[in-house]
Design a protein around this motif. Structure first.
Motif, PDB file in Angstrom:
ATOM      1  N   UNK A  44      38.350  36.470  45.562  1.00 39.33           N
ATOM      2  CA  UNK A  44      38.878  37.487  44.651  1.00 39.33           C
ATOM      3  C   UNK A  44      40.243  37.984  45.120  1.00 39.33           C
ATOM      4  N   UNK A  45      40.411  38.112  46.443  1.00 42.18           N
ATOM      5  CA  UNK A  45      41.719  38.489  46.977  1.00 42.18           C
ATOM      6  C   UNK A  45      42.732  37.367  46.747  1.00 42.18           C
ATOM      7  N   UNK A  82      41.882  38.632  41.583  1.00 42.98           N
ATOM      8  CA  UNK A  82      40.843  39.151  40.688  1.00 42.98           C
ATOM      9  C   UNK A  82      40.004  40.229  41.369  1.00 42.98           C
ATOM     10  N   UNK A  83      40.454  40.703  42.522  1.00 40.66           N
ATOM     11  CA  UNK A  83      39.764  41.813  43.174  1.00 40.66           C
ATOM     12  C   UNK A  83      40.071  43.103  42.424  1.00 40.66           C
ATOM     13  N   UNK A  84      39.076  43.988  42.267  1.00 41.29           N
ATOM     14  CA  UNK A  84      39.317  45.259  41.585  1.00 41.29           C
ATOM     15  C   UNK A  84      39.840  46.314  42.564  1.00 41.29           C
ATOM     16  N   UNK A  85      40.762  47.132  42.081  1.00 41.04           N
ATOM     17  CA  UNK A  85      41.318  48.202  42.909  1.00 41.04           C
ATOM     18  C   UNK A  85      41.249  49.526  42.155  1.00 41.04           C
ATOM     19  N   UNK A 144      36.755  40.393  36.860  1.00 36.52           N
ATOM     20  CA  UNK A 144      37.389  39.083  36.849  1.00 36.52           C
ATOM     21  C   UNK A 144      38.791  39.091  36.302  1.00 36.52           C
ATOM     22  N   UNK A 145      39.318  40.276  35.990  1.00 37.95           N
ATOM     23  CA  UNK A 145      40.670  40.391  35.446  1.00 37.95           C
ATOM     24  C   UNK A 145      41.712  40.143  36.534  1.00 37.95           C
ATOM     25  N   UNK A 146      42.842  39.590  36.127  1.00 35.79           N
ATOM     26  CA  UNK A 146      43.955  39.370  37.032  1.00 35.79           C
ATOM     27  C   UNK A 146      44.649  40.701  37.288  1.00 35.79           C
TER      28      UNK A 146
END
Length: 328
Positions: free
Chosen positions: A97-98, A102-105, A137-139
């Motif tokens: 994801x990193x 696609x990792x969420x922040x 899963x968003x960019x």
């Protein structure tokens, strides 16, 4: 056929912040030029080109068995990290994801003033990882969040990230070792980022000596071209295996589409995919710093530039003024 004199003048007139260009095709250097009073071995702050170099370092760490795989959970590498109360997402974030952004922040814009004042940027970045939206899963392109990756490399290798890069990537590529540079204050940090003069052989780092993952690495175009040649030859340089062929293939394969905001480009593991059909890809940084690789044409292009924000046409320049005019 490229007329070198015409090319030099075109760059001076139309791409005024370019400092160096190296073009290598079929193992032969066909352009090696400089502008703006730079020397061939002067370095620039490559900005987000750093991200793609970090991708290579992750691949090396996986090959050495220091990192299990891209499917590992991020928190596996920070067993002492204290999860914030109510947080239910960070536990699900994996290394891939990193690597694919696609990792969420828990932020919409980069929290520079909150992360860069901390001693350990990896832990500070972890504090912003996760959030109520969950794993969408968003960019979500980030420069600070992926500092977690260089923190992991430093932890598993028991070396500073810069020393790890020097030993396992730069030295085999005959690139001079980088030195850790820590800005003493916010003013120096800004001066490093926006300065237009050559930088020296340094990698901007946090107070713990962990090289920034999203920016901060200083290279010349000649040095960037060696990175490009390494990738073109699928992890081999001067007959020496440095990165596994599988990692080069995996990291430059299309993982997701990035949308109009990012010119509809595609993304791999911290590499931009330019043309999926011909297999071309690039490391791209602000100011138009680029390492461009086209395996189909056996082509590597490295462009360095001093700080100039929002240069969005550098890949177009490469395709039109270099790739479009060379003899295949």
């Amino acid at each position: 056929m490229i007329n070198l004199s015409e090319f030099h003048n075109y760059v001076a007139d139309n791409q005024p912040n370019i400092c160096q260009v190296i073009v290598i095709q079929n193992g032969k250097t066909i352009i090696n030029d400089i502008w703006n009073d730079y020397k061939a071995d002067d370095t620039v702050h490559t900005m987000s080109v750093t991200k793609s170099i970090v991708s290579l370092l992750v691949g090396i760490a996986i090959e050495q068995g220091l990192i299990g795989s891209v499917d590992d959970y991020v928190l596996d590498y920070f067993p002492d990290y204290r999860i914030k109360r109510g947080e239910k997402t960070i536990q699900k974030v994996r290394l891939k994801n990193l690597l694919t952004m696609t990792a969420p922040y828990k932020y919409k814009s980069e929290p520079w003033s909150k992360i860069c004042v901390q001693e350990d940027w990896s832990i500070a970045a972890l504090d912003f990882l996760g959030g109520r939206r969950g794993m969408t899963g968003d960019f979500q392109y980030t420069t600070l969040g992926i500092h977690i990756l260089t923190g992991i490399i430093a932890t598993v290798s028991k070396m500073t990230t810069v020393d790890f890069a020097n030993k396992y990537l730069f030295e085999p590529l005959t690139i001079a070792p980088r030195k850790i540079y820590v800005a003493p204050d916010a003013e120096a940090h800004k001066a490093f980022t926006v300065g237009k003069t050559p930088k020296g052989n340094i990698w901007f780092s946090d107070d713990k000596g962990v090289g920034a993952a999203g920016y901060g690495l200083c290279l010349s175009a000649d040095e960037m071209s060696k990175i490009g040649l390494l990738c073109l030859k699928k992890g081999v340089f001067n007959n020496r295996r440095i990165v596994s062929e599988k990692w080069i293939e995996d990291s430059t394969a299309v993982r997701l589409h990035c949308g109009e905001k990012f010119r509809n480009m595609k993304y791999g593991y911290l590499w931009w995919i330019i043309d999926e059909n011909e297999g071309s890809y690039a490391a791209i940084g602000n100011s138009g710093n680029v390492i461009y690789v086209n395996p189909e044409k056996e082509l590597v292009v490295a462009v360095s530039g001093y700080f100039k924000p929002t240069v969005f046409d550098r890949v177009d320049f490469i395709k039109e003024q270099i790739e479009g005019k060379i003899e295949v």
